[in-house]
Design a protein around this motif. Structure first.
Motif, mmCIF file in Angstrom:
data_model
loop_
_atom_site.group_PDB
_atom_site.id
_atom_site.type_symbol
_atom_site.label_atom_id
_atom_site.label_comp_id
_atom_site.label_asym_id
_atom_site.label_seq_id
_atom_site.Cartn_x
_atom_site.Cartn_y
_atom_site.Cartn_z
ATOM 1 N N ASP A 113 0.846 -1.189 0.000
ATOM 2 C CA ASP A 113 0.000 0.000 0.000
ATOM 3 C C ASP A 113 0.885 1.245 0.000
ATOM 4 O OD1 ASP A 113 -1.889 1.964 0.404
ATOM 5 O OD2 ASP A 113 -2.552 1.236 2.357
ATOM 6 N N GLU A 124 -0.650 4.520 -1.104
ATOM 7 C CA GLU A 124 -1.597 5.566 -0.745
ATOM 8 C C GLU A 124 -2.998 4.963 -0.722
ATOM 9 O OE1 GLU A 124 0.749 9.312 -2.848
ATOM 10 O OE2 GLU A 124 -1.237 8.765 -3.574
ATOM 11 N N HIS A 125 -3.888 5.579 0.049
ATOM 12 C CA HIS A 125 -5.250 5.050 0.148
ATOM 13 C C HIS A 125 -6.194 6.116 0.691
ATOM 14 C CE1 HIS A 125 -3.290 4.116 4.072
ATOM 15 N NE2 HIS A 125 -4.381 4.708 4.509
ATOM 16 N N GLN A 179 -8.526 -0.081 8.508
ATOM 17 C CA GLN A 179 -7.095 0.070 8.235
ATOM 18 C C GLN A 179 -6.529 1.077 9.226
ATOM 19 O OE1 GLN A 179 -6.277 0.616 4.088
ATOM 20 N NE2 GLN A 179 -4.066 0.538 4.357
ATOM 21 N N TYR A 225 -10.201 0.590 -6.765
ATOM 22 C CA TYR A 225 -11.236 1.541 -6.373
ATOM 23 C C TYR A 225 -12.514 0.790 -6.043
ATOM 24 C CZ TYR A 225 -14.417 5.572 -6.901
ATOM 25 O OH TYR A 225 -15.360 6.555 -6.707
ATOM 26 N N LEU A 234 -13.681 3.756 -1.431
ATOM 27 C CA LEU A 234 -12.409 3.219 -0.957
ATOM 28 C C LEU A 234 -11.437 3.254 -2.130
ATOM 29 C CD1 LEU A 234 -13.754 0.107 0.985
ATOM 30 C CD2 LEU A 234 -12.738 2.143 2.012
ATOM 31 N N TRP A 248 -7.086 2.298 -3.141
ATOM 32 C CA TRP A 248 -5.714 1.926 -2.799
ATOM 33 C C TRP A 248 -4.835 2.082 -4.026
ATOM 34 C CZ3 TRP A 248 -9.908 -0.738 -1.003
ATOM 35 C CH2 TRP A 248 -10.033 -0.820 0.388
ATOM 36 N N ILE A 273 -6.590 11.581 -0.285
ATOM 37 C CA ILE A 273 -5.693 10.428 -0.205
ATOM 38 C C ILE A 273 -4.739 10.577 0.971
ATOM 39 C CG2 ILE A 273 -3.698 9.362 -1.346
ATOM 40 C CD1 ILE A 273 -5.165 9.662 -3.991
ATOM 41 N N GLU A 282 0.762 6.175 2.802
ATOM 42 C CA GLU A 282 1.100 5.074 3.696
ATOM 43 C C GLU A 282 2.570 5.208 4.093
ATOM 44 O OE1 GLU A 282 0.662 1.484 5.856
ATOM 45 O OE2 GLU A 282 -0.799 2.870 5.036
#
Length: 197
Positions: free
Chosen positions: A46, A48-49, A55, A131, A143, A145, A175, A178
């Motif tokens: 991961d 970015e998310h 999480q 997505y 959501l 990632w 965003i 991570e």
């Protein structure tokens, strides 16, 4: 009526870390053409998310492997704030309605509804963009990632991905980056611009 109001309050309370956009609907997106799930298998990290209630750790990763029943096993791992490792195992399968190979459903419990897992883009060896969007009666729940095969991802890929998301009207200002241990990621994020650290 009181039950509906209480349910709405409970839903809002449990999703305060989610991306919910009121008075809006899911965008039309293009999925990865000719998605090859065999090439997609293996380890992804991961980068970015969008925030998600489930999480709560850092250094999140996902490992995908083929199951005997044709579904894809998903093993998601993260390091929790107390330093312990947390894992959850689920599976990906084809969406029952949409036949496109990149339109998948993910599930981590038989008691949980399936969630959308839409592969917007991937080159299989560097990055993937996943997505999910669900229309609510008065808005949408999203959501997202951005995944990499390594703990780093070149700035050019990140810029390409953000441009793609912007073209669909997906709000990239929401965003989260991570962060892992110092120096592992290899890039910084400031005001939607990427800088080498």
């Amino acid at each position: 009526m009181i039950i509906l109001i209480l349910a709405f309050i409970a839903f809002t309370a449990t999703t305060n870390a989610q991306i919910i956009t009121w008075l809006s609907s899911c965008p039309d997106v293009q999925l990865k053409a000719n998605f090859d799930r065999t090439k997609y298998l293996g380890q992804w990290y991961d980068m970015e998310h969008f925030p998600a209630y489930f999480q709560k750790g850092r250094c999140s990763s996902a490992h995908y492997s083929m199951r005997d029943d044709g579904r894809i096993k998903v093993n998601n791992t993260q390091i929790m704030p107390d330093g312990t490792s947390d894992s959850v195992i689920g599976y990906l399968q084809k969406n029952a309605i949409n036949n496109e190979p990149a339109c998948l459903e993910v599930r981590f419990s038989e008691w949980q509804p399936r969630g959308y897992y839409l592969v917007l883009d991937t080159d299989y060896v560097n990055y993937s963009v996943v997505y999910s969007c669900t229309n609510l009666y008065v808005g949408k729940f999203e959501l997202l990632w951005i995944l990499s095969r390594r703990r780093t991802l070149a700035v050019g890929y990140l810029e390409h991905i953000h441009d793609l998301l912007d073209s669909y009207g997906i709000d990239t200002t929401r965003i989260e980056v991570e962060y892992c241990d110092s120096g592992e990621l290899g890039y910084c994020h400031q005001s939607s611009k990427f800088f080498n650290c």
